[in-house]
Design an enzyme around this catalytic site. Structure first.
Site, PDB file in Angstrom:
ATOM      1  N   GLY A 296       6.688   7.577   0.322  1.00 42.14           N
ATOM      2  CA  GLY A 296       7.811   7.823   1.220  1.00 42.14           C
ATOM      3  C   GLY A 296       8.570   6.558   1.571  1.00 42.14           C
ATOM      4  CE  LYS A 297       5.600   3.391   6.453  1.00 46.43           C
ATOM      5  NZ  LYS A 297       4.632   4.484   6.171  1.00 46.43           N
TER       6      LYS A 297
ATOM      7  CB  CYS B 123      -0.158   6.467  11.113  1.00 46.00           C
ATOM      8  SG  CYS B 123      -1.555   6.690   9.993  1.00 46.00           S
TER       9      CYS B 123
ATOM     10  CB  CYS C  80      -0.919  -0.001   1.216  1.00 49.01           C
ATOM     11  SG  CYS C  80      -1.899  -1.507   1.429  1.00 49.01           S
TER      12      CYS C  80
ATOM     13  CB  ALA D 261      -0.316   6.248  -2.015  1.00 47.29           C
ATOM     14  N   PRO D 262       1.941   7.694  -0.090  1.00 52.01           N
ATOM     15  CG  PRO D 262       2.680   9.695   0.890  1.00 52.01           C
ATOM     16  CD  PRO D 262       2.065   8.357   1.233  1.00 52.01           C
TER      17      PRO D 262
ATOM     18  CG  ASP E  84       1.775   2.600   6.166  1.00 55.65           C
ATOM     19  OD1 ASP E  84       0.939   2.482   7.072  1.00 55.65           O
ATOM     20  OD2 ASP E  84       2.355   3.670   5.926  1.00 55.65           O
TER      21      ASP E  84
END
Length: 417
Positions: A255-256, A369, A250, A252-253, A315
């Site tokens: 970063g990972k 998160c 998953c 987006a956006p 995530d």
């Protein structure tokens, strides 16, 4: 007056149309309609009013009839009270600006607003006096009592109170280096003193700085990538190796995803999957900013992805109850029971499917998160009972009051032979 009118319009978008303040404010900043000091004031006014909305509404309702008062005017009064109580703005200034703003909405309400703002200067009105004394701390800090009770049930009163008290605390900017452009040594030598940069205590390639970092060469030249330090930590815990198969389920956006691709090196292809194809441009922009070329994108429901992988980042979609500092409006949304049950099911299905894609001796990092045992600890416990080949290597719940970080959950799982 223009700054306050703009702040009011943004707050109406948030409260009346369920928009996210951070997106609206970023659009405003890019429009270059205001100077940097004006933008900073609008940011503070918007975020502050959202953070303390529950408390501000409680006080304002002492002097108005909310059923008969225009909603925009109510929001204007919340905003005015925030300036008086939390920014120590002189009452004459708040009153004058408030009246000028309401004239843009309805001139006939100018007298009403004038009287009500002046009334809000009485500090006796600010006192919280309710029958349910258990709700006093939450109400004073603009925190929903139902969510406080939820945290208390999950983690105990001490942690629940710390969460309430930390939810409105200002934070530093968290970021990682674009190691394709600059080394840690060179970065610290050039920028650490000038921008009072702190090295993260939990992640290897994470740093903290004040907002001045946005005007630095480091940001302009894309030497850094803005990312929560707990999010950076997630990638470092998974620690993918070169010449392996890596999946961000998953993504987006991005970063990972960009950090995963950076760690394995340009010769190892990383698969990034995202359910929403509308986010493709955003993902590609972030990959390009980090000079990442070793990513293959797909746009599928994560439960439909096929293949075999050595490292998987999941995530998962979640309630978001860990990012109040960045998105304070999240705490104002109460999910229905049905919505939460659907979310739990989606998370469980994504985790089960992701584990099924994992090669023997592979590793999976489940992250959210949020601060909610049903989405985190309980989900992982239930999963481990059903999967005899799954082994929990590490588990960590960050609450956001430990340092500068947000609420984040990380569980590293391996697949045994």
């Amino acid at each position: 007056m223009e700054t306050r009118l703009t702040a009011l319009k943004l707050l109406c978008e948030v409260f009346l149309h369920q928009k996210f303040a951070n997106k609206l404010l970023n659009q405003l900043k890019q429009s270059q309609k205001f100077s940097d000091p004006d933008i900073a004031f609008i940011f503070k006014l918007v975020y502050g009013t959202i953070q303390y909305k529950i408390y501000l509404e409680y006080v304002v309702n002492k002097i108005i009839d909310p059923q008969k008062t225009d909603k925009e005017v109510q929001i204007l009064l919340w905003m005015s009270l925030y300036q008086i109580k939390f920014l120590n703005t002189p009452i004459y200034s708040v009153t004058f600006e408030g009246v000028e703003v309401v004239k843009k909405i309805n001139k006939q309400l100018a007298g009403f607003v004038n009287v009500k703002i002046k009334a809000l200067a009485d500090s006796k009105l600010w006192e919280v006096n309710i029958k349910n004394k258990q709700n006093t701390l939450a109400l004073e800090n603009g925190f929903p009592f139902w969510l406080y009770q939820h945290f208390k049930a999950d983690f105990g009163q001490e942690i629940a109170e710390k969460l309430v008290l930390s939810a409105n605390q200002p934070t530093l900017i968290s970021f990682r280096l674009n190691l394709n452009k600059i080394s840690q040594q060179d970065f610290l030598a050039e920028f650490q003193v000038a921008h009072k940069i702190e090295v993260s205590k939990i992640a290897k390639n994470a740093y903290l700085a004040a907002s001045s970092i946005f005007t630095s060469r480091a940001f302009v030249d894309k030497l850094i990538y803005i990312q929560d330090e707990t999010s950076i930590l997630a990638v470092e815990l998974l620690n993918p190796q070169p010449n392996t198969k890596v999946l961000d389920l998953c993504c987006a956006p991005g970063g990972k995803l960009s950090y995963l691709a950076q760690l394995v090196g340009p010769k190892t292809i990383v698969t990034g999957n995202e359910i929403d194809v509308k986010k493709q441009n955003l993902i590609e922009q972030n990959l390009n900013a980090c000079q990442i070329t070793n990513v293959k994108l797909s746009f599928l429901d994560g439960r439909q992805v096929k293949g075999n992988f050595d490292y998987i980042m999941l995530d998962a979609p979640c309630s978001g109850w860990g990012v109040f500092k960045r998105k304070p409006e999240i705490k104002l949304k109460k999910f229905t029971h049905e919505a939460m049950q659907s979310l739990y099911q989606t998370q469980a299905e994504l985790l089960s499917h992701a584990f099924g894609l994992l090669n023997d001796n592979g590793k999976l990092l489940y992250a959210t998160c949020t601060i909610n045992k049903a989405e985190n600890q309980n989900l992982i416990t239930s999963f481990l009972k059903k999967e005899p080949t799954a082994s929990l290597l590490s588990e960590e719940q960050y609450f956001g009051f430990e340092s500068n970080n947000n609420g984040f959950y990380l569980a590293l799982i391996s697949k045994k032979l």
